[in-house]
Enzyme design. Structure first.
Site, mmCIF file in Angstrom:
data_model
loop_
_atom_site.group_PDB
_atom_site.id
_atom_site.type_symbol
_atom_site.label_atom_id
_atom_site.label_comp_id
_atom_site.label_asym_id
_atom_site.label_seq_id
_atom_site.Cartn_x
_atom_site.Cartn_y
_atom_site.Cartn_z
ATOM 1 N N LYS A 19 15.342 5.051 8.601
ATOM 2 C CA LYS A 19 15.719 5.745 9.823
ATOM 3 C C LYS A 19 17.240 5.775 10.005
ATOM 4 C CE LYS A 19 11.673 6.805 11.689
ATOM 5 N NZ LYS A 19 11.264 8.202 11.975
ATOM 6 N N TYR A 21 11.634 0.328 7.119
ATOM 7 C CA TYR A 21 11.581 1.358 8.158
ATOM 8 C C TYR A 21 12.957 1.613 8.763
ATOM 9 C CZ TYR A 21 10.500 3.146 12.880
ATOM 10 O OH TYR A 21 10.466 3.859 14.055
#
Length: 261
Positions: A171, A167
């Site tokens: 990002k 994740y």
């Protein structure tokens, strides 16, 4: 060159595409724009019932459309459908869609077991998804003399306290894309910014987070509480408003002061 006046569109005149808006943070962001009078495309992949229910809250100003943001053809079709339905061009994109993910550090892969496929899944949804929405909306934004792109990030860049390798890496790449797109699209009057949160209390994704973690984070912030999705959505509104017309390529951290830039 873009017409600077396009950056002055009040929110109530905007057509806003919010990806992953059927549930979680995206739902709060879509509702915040609807509350300010904007027209909103409620994009979803699996949450059909919730997305339709949200659209029903604002008849005539909200349209739920299913599309996998990692599929460029599907995204283009969604944008064409939305613009035909509302009779105007998408002015604002909020890239919020997140591939299936639960914010529970105990359940995430650590370094010795992390598979490339886990990172790839996040890159497909987060980075490819943002690229697809921007490319689908770019002709219309250029024709109207400007637009807004708001990417949703994370404060885990600065404070990687949990092993969300996949994740966080995706990002972080999205932050880089935010900055390069801002440089590339600035002459077209298009601003590109990121709003980064920490743990939010509570979204679908953070529902798996133990209460002890919420309490620890609250105690670590100057405000002594965990940021809510509604508070985060308010910051997103700023980047869509005329007040941010001279701001681009920036990453605003909205986490109650836990991380200080």
């Amino acid at each position: 060159m873009g017409n600077p006046s396009s950056s002055l569109l009040p929110i109530q005149e905007q057509l806003v595409l919010v990806t992953g808006a059927g549930r979680g943070l995206g739902r709060h962001i879509a509702r915040a724009f609807l509350g300010q009078g904007a027209s909103v495309v409620v994009n979803y992949l699996h949450s059909a019932e919730a997305a339709e229910a949200l659209a029903d809250e604002a008849p005539g100003r909200a349209l739920a459309i299913r599309a996998d943001v990692s599929d460029a053809v599907a995204v283009r079709a969604m944008v064409e459908q939305a613009q035909a339905h509302f009779g105007k061009t998408v002015t604002t994109i909020v890239n919020n869609a997140l591939p299936d993910f639960k914010f529970n550090g105990d359940a995430r892969s650590h370094a010795h077991e992390l598979a490339w496929e886990e990172l790839q899944q996040q890159f497909e949804g987060v980075v490819r998804g943002a690229l697809n929405t921007v490319q689908a909306c770019l002709p219309g934004m250029r024709a109207q003399g400007g637009g807004r792109v708001i990417n949703i990030g994370t404060n885990l860049f600065q404070n990687p306290v949990v092993p969300y390798h996949d994740y966080t890496a995706a990002k972080a790449a999205l932050l880089s894309l935010t900055r390069t797109l801002a440089q590339d699209l600035g002459p077209d009057g298009i601003t590109v910014n990121m709003v980064s949160g920490g743990l939010l209390r509570t979204t679908d994704a953070s529902a798996a987070t133990p209460d002890a973690v919420f309490d620890l984070i609250a105690a670590s912030t100057p405000l002594r509480r965990v940021t809510t999705p509604e508070e985060f959505a308010d910051a997103v509104l700023f980047f869509a408003s005329p007040w941010s017309r001279a701001v681009t390529g920036q990453n605003l951290v909205v986490d109650g002061g836990l991380v200080k830039n």
